[in-house]
Structures are given as C-alpha cells and as structure tokens.
Scaffold this active site. Structure first.
Site, PDB file in Angstrom:
ATOM      1  N   GLU A 277      79.963  -0.852  38.846  1.00  0.00           N
ATOM      2  CA  GLU A 277      78.704  -0.503  39.055  1.00  0.00           C
ATOM      3  C   GLU A 277      78.007  -1.551  38.978  1.00  0.00           C
ATOM      4  OE1 GLU A 277      75.455   0.909  38.696  1.00  0.00           O
ATOM      5  OE2 GLU A 277      76.031   2.114  37.219  1.00  0.00           O
ATOM      6  N   CYS A 311      69.357   0.655  38.232  1.00  0.00           N
ATOM      7  CA  CYS A 311      69.869  -0.085  39.300  1.00  0.00           C
ATOM      8  C   CYS A 311      69.794   0.780  40.689  1.00  0.00           C
ATOM      9  CB  CYS A 311      71.349  -0.472  39.339  1.00  0.00           C
ATOM     10  SG  CYS A 311      72.490   0.633  38.307  1.00  0.00           S
TER      11      CYS A 311
HETATM   12  C1  SIN Z   1      71.985   2.353  36.209  1.00  0.00           C
HETATM   13  O1  SIN Z   1      70.873   1.876  36.255  1.00  0.00           O
HETATM   14  O2  SIN Z   1      73.081   1.666  35.953  1.00  0.00           O
HETATM   15  C2  SIN Z   1      72.481   4.001  36.010  1.00  0.00           C
HETATM   16  C3  SIN Z   1      71.175   4.734  36.413  1.00  0.00           C
HETATM   17  C4  SIN Z   1      71.576   6.302  36.374  1.00  0.00           C
HETATM   18  O3  SIN Z   1      72.722   6.634  35.899  1.00  0.00           O
HETATM   19  O4  SIN Z   1      70.978   7.004  37.143  1.00  0.00           O
END
Ligand code: SIN
Length: 507
Positions: A277, A311
C-alpha cells in the site's frame, strides 16, 4: 502571505511528564517482543524516539539488526506449526479478546500514539478505534474462509479448492498510523492462520509494543506475533531480512512508492506473496452541481487529517470555474474556524505537527517551488509560533498553482492544499489521472450519470463520491498503478494471507 491560523490553548507540554499520566504504565514497553518475551538486541544498542510536538526524547528502544530479526523469524516459523492447526473459532476468540483489551485501554493507547506520532489526542483515539475494528473484523472473517468445489471436466474425478495460511508474514508499517496499519495487517494474518514478524517505523515503535503487551494478555501464543524494533540506520538490513529470508512467505508493506519498489524487488528473490500500500496523490474534484458546503467540510477532513500525512489525503483539489470563488471562500473560512494548531495533548488541538524533519522540509520545498512559479498563498504558509518547539507547519491553502510544479505532480504528505480551476469533465479527468499513482480519488456531484462516468474513469483503487473518506474495516483498501498491489481490510484482505490449493480427486 496571510497568517490567520488559530492556536490551541497553548500550554507547555513536557513529553516525559505526559507518560506518567498513563493509567497502565506497563503498556509503555522499550524492548522488542520475540517468542512471547520482551528482549533486547544482541548488540545491546538502543535508539531514541522523539515527540514530534516538542522534539523532546520520549525514551529509547532496543535497536535490532538482521541477526535479531532471524531469531524472530525462527520463532514465527516454529509457532506457525501449531497456530495453523488452530480452528478458525479459536483464532476468532483470541482476536476478540485482544480487541476487547484494546478498547479497554484505548485512552492509554491514544496517549502513547499522540506522544510518538503527534496527532491530536481526539484523532489518536479515533485511530485506536479504527485499528481495533480490524481485529474485530478479521476475527469474525476467520470463520468465513471458504473453499470451493469445482465441476471437474473428467467424469470420475472431483475438484476441491482449499485455502491455507501462507506461513510467516513480514509486516513493515509506517509512522503515520502507528496503530491501525499494524492491526489491519496483523488482524488479517492471524485470522488466516499466519504468524507475523512486524517492523514498526522507528519514529513510532511504542504503539506496536503496547499492542503486543495486550495481545499477550489476550492469550495469543508465543511466537505468533513478534515485533522487532530498529533505528533508521538498521532499517535497510532489517527490511532486507524480512523480504529475503526464505521462511517469510508473505510481505506486507505500507509506505512510499520508491521503498515499495525496492522491497518488491527484494521479495522477488524468493517469490513471496506481497501486498503493498504505497503513495497516493488523490484528486478531489468539486463539480458545479455539488453541494459546496458538504464538499468544503469533507475537504477539510480529507486534506488535513493527520496534518495531511495520510496516503489517501486530498492532494490536488479541482473546482469548477463556475463555483470556484464561492468554494474557496467557504473552505478557507472552515480552515480558519475549525483548525487549531498545537501539541496533540493540548486542549482543543485539532491540527498537530509534521512527524519527521524530512517531511517538514519537503512541505517547505514544495511550497517554495510553487510560489516561485506564481502560486499565491491565501491562508497559512509558514511555521507557526507556539510554546512548544515541535515540527509544526500551518494548514496552507494556495491558488494559481501550475500543473507542473512538484506540489501538483507528487504526493505532499503534509498540510498544503492547492486549489485548481477547471472547465470541463473531460479536462479534469485528464488532469486528475495524469500521475503515475492511483490510490484514492474523491468527487462531488449530484448528477447520477456523471457519478458513474467519473467514478469509472478515475484511475484509482478507491473513490469517495460526495464524501472525503474511503477507510473502514469493511472497505477494500488499496491502489492501482504505482500505488501498489493487493487489498487490506474487507473480506478481500484475508485472502492476501492465504494460498489456494487444488485437490483433484480421481476415483
Ligand atoms: C495510510 O495513510 O496509509 C492509511 C490511511 C487509512 O487507512 O485511512
């Protein structure tokens, strides 16, 4: 340049004093967790962890290297032999106990998270609950890992598909969600019957260790969860061990795209199953038929969650020219009204620091380059002046930003919000998709035809329509293009930890 930001009730937080406010101080651990025991690195070395809201040291944690990690992998491998034989019902019961303990201790877990990760206490509590939801969900999903019976092409044979846990999973997590990124991966792995070796980010190891303490209290057997802490210096060798050791059969990583590419290459040496991810660059589009108030409120939460260090945060905001001025006014007044900058443990704080110095430097560099190319800052734009000397940057809104500056092309991972004007659906889709990554995207419209057209055309793994949020335990979380492979959470997340085996039975 304007600077009308609000500050939280600005006391002088002393990071180590805040630790004494934990109701259960045994949740604050400083050693790694291997084979059910708290252990030090063989070298005896430690590394310091700082509070990004004060830059003060919170404590020191054991600094493991590849040889320590090998012991953790061995422990995971031994434990796998018995864990894989437990029933789904047994695993579900243990995950439920772990979930209950996380909920019981949510205040302490949130305080630890705020101290190491900076996010406001209210947001940290939200992350702990979000994190816990993955343990609850995957405990329930453990019982729903079904196989198949496939119609055989041969009369005297039957074909059965069964699913089996892949083995020991290497789990590498980021600093922006020190709790939930661990539970989203470990919950799925354990539910599937895998064991794990987790490497939490060196900036935020304490949340991971507190979760281990609770897992142990829940009765999760030794070696099923192992957490190896290491400094930034030892991170490359620890990462290499987790991605190349033949006993690791699956690597799950959340972090940047360049690091993801490197880890994927390393994991290919032993053909491990992977889920990555990685970085995003989310477009947030407001069409002229949108409810502007709802769009502005959602943008506030989506852009400035965790001070922009998510992210799936909106990175580029496109607003139709017919509603541009009205939207920008609404949005800026919300920023002014709702965001209170301060230490995460100060009363009223809704907007905390940037977690790393390099993150802060990136924000400043992107801002400078945009302004040098003609962008205008209409709100924020600098480091605020506070009683605490953390890594703060004001929530910042910009207009007249060109499409080719780094802020428009790369993930910011910080509190910069460029708002661009567009004229047509076709134009905005072209601009929105013109990046190598595709994690999340959002748009606001009340036209049902457009909703399907745009949702289908956006090159991302997750789309928020009239909402700035895509995350929950039931959502398949993940991206396309250079945002990674695989899905986390949801009923798909557990599949990442399972192998499919065919039984072709002739008679
Ligand atoms: C992330 O920013 O890696 C995860 C964000 C989320 O789970 O909403």
């Amino acid at each position: 340049m304007s600077s009308q930001i609000s500050l939280a009730k600005n006391s002088k937080v002393v990071s180590t004093d805040e630790l004494s406010k934990l109701k259960d101080s045994s949740l604050f651990r400083t050693e790694a967790f291997v084979d059910g025991k708290w252990v030090k690195a063989a070298s005896g070395k430690t590394f310091d962890v700082k509070d990004p809201g004060t830059r003060e040291k919170i404590g020191s944690v054991t600094d493991m290297d590849a040889s320590d990690v090998r012991k953790a992998i061995d422990a995971g491998n031994t434990a796998f032999e018995s864990w894989k034989k437990t029933t789904a019902k047994q695993r579900a019961a243990l995950l439920r106990k772990w979930y209950d303990l996380i909920i019981e201790n949510k205040d302490d877990l949130a305080r630890i998270l705020t101290l190491e990760g900076g996010k406001p206490l209210i947001e940290a509590t939200g992350e702990v609950l979000y994190g816990a939801s993955f343990i609850e969900w995957f405990g329930e999903e453990a019982k729903r890992v079904y196989g198949d019976v496939v119609p055989s092409p041969v009369a005297n044979s039957r074909m059965v598909v069964m699913k089996q846990p892949v083995g020991v999973a290497g789990v590498i997590t980021p600093y922006n969600f020190p709790n939930a990124m661990i539970t989203r991966k470990v919950g799925a792995a354990l539910a599937a019957g895998c064991t794990v070796v987790v490497r939490p980010a060196h900036e935020t190891p304490y949340s991971a260790l507190a979760l281990c303490e609770l897992a142990q209290r829940a009765g999760i057997p030794p070696g099923v969860i192992n957490v190896v802490t290491c400094s930034g210096e030892n991170t490359p060798e620890v990462g290499r061990e987790l991605t190349t050791n033949p006993a690791i059969r699956k690597v799950s990583f959340t972090g940047s795209t360049p690091v993801g590419k490197m880890l994927m290459e390393q994991a290919s040496s032993t053909m491990k199953k992977v889920s990555f991810e990685l970085g995003g660059n989310a477009p947030f589009i407001v069409f002229d038929d949108a409810d502007l108030q709802i769009a502005a409120e959602n943008l506030l939460a989506c852009k400035f969650r965790n001070s922009g260090q998510t992210c799936v945060c909106a990175n580029r905001v496109y607003v139709h020219e017919a509603v541009y001025d009205e939207f920008v006014d609404k949005f800026v007044s919300l920023v002014k009204q709702k965001l209170k900058v301060g230490h995460g443990l100060d009363e009223g704080t809704t907007f905390g620091p940037i977690i790393t110095e390099r993150g802060l430097a990136k924000v400043e560099d992107q801002l400078k380059r945009a302004v040098n190319s003609g962008a205008q800052v209409i709100f924020g734009g600098k480091r605020p002046s506070l009683n605490v000397s953390g890594q703060f940057f004001e929530p910042t809104v910009l207009v007249n930003v060109s499409d080719d500056v780094p802020m428009s092309c790369e993930e910011t991972f910080g509190p910069l919000c460029p708002i661009y004007k567009f004229q047509s659906e076709e134009e905005v889709l072209r601009r929105a998709n013109n990046v190598p990554v595709g994690l999340a995207g959002y748009f606001f419209s009340r036209d049902i035809g457009r909703i399907f057209r745009v949702a289908e055309a956006l090159q991302v793994g997750m789309v928020g329509v009239n909402v700035g949020n895509v995350s929950s335990e039931v959502s398949p979380f993940g991206g396309i293009k250079e945002s990674g492979v695989g899905r986390e959470g949801s009923r798909y997340g557990i599949e990442e930890y399972l192998n499919i085996k065919l039984l072709n039975i002739a008679f």
